[in-house]
Design a protein around this motif. Structure first.
Motif, PDB file in Angstrom:
ATOM      1  N   GLY A  63       0.691  -1.175   0.067  1.00  0.00           N
ATOM      2  CA  GLY A  63      -0.005  -0.088   0.105  1.00  0.00           C
ATOM      3  C   GLY A  63       0.866   1.363  -0.039  1.00  0.00           C
ATOM      4  O   GLY A  63       0.597   2.012  -0.785  1.00  0.00           O
ATOM      5  N   THR A  64       1.796   1.450   0.818  1.00  0.00           N
ATOM      6  CA  THR A  64       2.508   2.643   0.877  1.00  0.00           C
ATOM      7  C   THR A  64       3.766   2.694  -0.140  1.00  0.00           C
ATOM      8  O   THR A  64       3.869   3.790  -0.684  1.00  0.00           O
ATOM      9  N   HIS A 124      -5.422   3.120   1.856  1.00  0.00           N
ATOM     10  CA  HIS A 124      -4.278   2.172   1.476  1.00  0.00           C
ATOM     11  C   HIS A 124      -2.906   2.198   2.195  1.00  0.00           C
ATOM     12  O   HIS A 124      -2.047   1.442   2.172  1.00  0.00           O
ATOM     13  N   THR A 125      -2.834   3.244   3.130  1.00  0.00           N
ATOM     14  CA  THR A 125      -1.518   3.500   3.801  1.00  0.00           C
ATOM     15  C   THR A 125      -1.691   3.602   5.417  1.00  0.00           C
ATOM     16  O   THR A 125      -0.889   3.537   5.982  1.00  0.00           O
ATOM     17  N   ALA A 176       3.803   5.789  -2.737  1.00  0.00           N
ATOM     18  CA  ALA A 176       4.779   6.658  -2.919  1.00  0.00           C
ATOM     19  C   ALA A 176       5.170   6.928  -4.523  1.00  0.00           C
ATOM     20  O   ALA A 176       5.465   7.963  -4.871  1.00  0.00           O
ATOM     21  N   VAL A 177       4.903   5.938  -5.463  1.00  0.00           N
ATOM     22  CA  VAL A 177       5.227   5.932  -7.060  1.00  0.00           C
ATOM     23  C   VAL A 177       4.092   6.535  -7.661  1.00  0.00           C
ATOM     24  O   VAL A 177       4.191   6.778  -8.969  1.00  0.00           O
ATOM     25  N   SER A 178       2.878   6.296  -6.969  1.00  0.00           N
ATOM     26  CA  SER A 178       1.599   6.598  -7.865  1.00  0.00           C
ATOM     27  C   SER A 178       1.080   7.899  -7.469  1.00  0.00           C
ATOM     28  O   SER A 178       0.283   8.593  -8.344  1.00  0.00           O
ATOM     29  N   GLY A 179       1.450   8.552  -6.517  1.00  0.00           N
ATOM     30  CA  GLY A 179       0.700   9.899  -5.752  1.00  0.00           C
ATOM     31  C   GLY A 179      -0.511   9.494  -5.267  1.00  0.00           C
ATOM     32  O   GLY A 179      -1.209  10.588  -4.832  1.00  0.00           O
TER      33      GLY A 179
END
Length: 279
Positions: free
Chosen positions: A185-186, A199-200, A190-193
């Protein structure tokens, strides 16, 4: 007449989420979507970011963009549109229920992309109201990619029950067991914005009725395409329906089988999480 708004730089997603949180205070309930298209021209790909995205999703490192990567590039524009004051539904709480991507040709990572995003077709749904967010990517004036994300705002009055348990996998299906760690999730955020707290954060997930964080639907879709790499043509359409969320950590099963038009695939455990087709 659609109003075209051109942006010279991508909006920051953290600021957009803060504005979306404030949007929860407004009642919403409008009947029309804003008749506006957000455009950002000449977008280039950061190859180091692309490599991180590929690793998180289990994709090969190549010079061709994965089918799901332009969605990442267009996502900040979609967030800006959905968090605007005149958007009829609060952004936080929207459920991504389906996604269809059409890749018209392979997109080289060195291409300069013109991105456009627009919300269309606000309509009733048995569980509330839904709409489509349409994103396109063009190179030299020719559309090379299109993504349609369907979002649902569940009404408190909805009584529709969830999906039924998945049936047995087809006899001819290829299968694999995926053990998904909590960090999915994290890492994907981080890569998708897409830093939606469901999710986090365990607390953020509980606020929306989940006992622990859930996997991003678009991560699951990208992971499915990674499992089919080497068997897909340069041009195709891939459509998925997001079913029950995947709680993290979790163990799920991916299955795929050839169809008359391409492939059918799904992710499930005791219940279906995603079903998809490729043509």
């Amino acid at each position: 007449m659609v109003a075209v708004v051109e942006l010279t730089e991508g909006p920051g997603t953290s600021a957009v989420y803060a504005r979306a949180a404030l949007g929860l205070l407004r009642r919403g309930g409008g009947t029309t979507l804003p008749d506006v298209e957000l455009v950002r021209r000449g977008v280039t790909v950061d190859r180091s970011h692309l490599a991180r995205y590929d690793r998180v999703c289990g994709l090969r490192l190549t010079d061709a963009l994965p089918a799901t990567y332009p969605h990442i590039l267009a996502f900040p524009l979609a967030m800006r549109l959905m968090s605007a004051a005149d958007f009829p539904l609060p952004m936080i709480g929207l459920v991504h229920v389906a996604n269809r991507i059409t890749v018209r040709r392979a997109i080289d990572a060195g291409s300069r992309l013109d991105l456009a995003v627009r919300a269309v077709d606000l309509r009733d749904h048995p569980r509330g109201r839904q709409f489509d967010m349409v994103a396109t990517a063009s190179v030299d004036g020719a559309e090379v990619w299109r993504g349609v994300s369907t979002y649902l705002r569940i009404s408190s009055a909805s009584t529709t029950k969830g999906d039924r348990p998945a049936g047995p996998a087809p006899d001819q299906a290829d299968g694999a067991v995926w053990r998904l760690p909590a960090r999915i999730g994290t890492d994907y955020a981080a890569v998708s914005g897409d830093r939606n707290p469901i999710h986090t954060s365990r607390l953020g997930a509980r606020l929306f009725g989940f006992p622990r964080p859930i996997a991003h639907g678009m991560w699951t879709k990208a992971r499915c395409l990674a499992a089919l790499e080497g068997r897909l043509p340069e041009a195709y359409s891939v459509e998925v329906a997001f079913k029950q969320p995947i709680l993290l950590p979790s163990t799920v099963r991916f299955t795929s089988s050839p169809s008359d038009t391409g492939w059918e695939f799904r992710v499930d455990s005791k219940r279906p999480h995603l079903t998809g087709t490729i043509a």
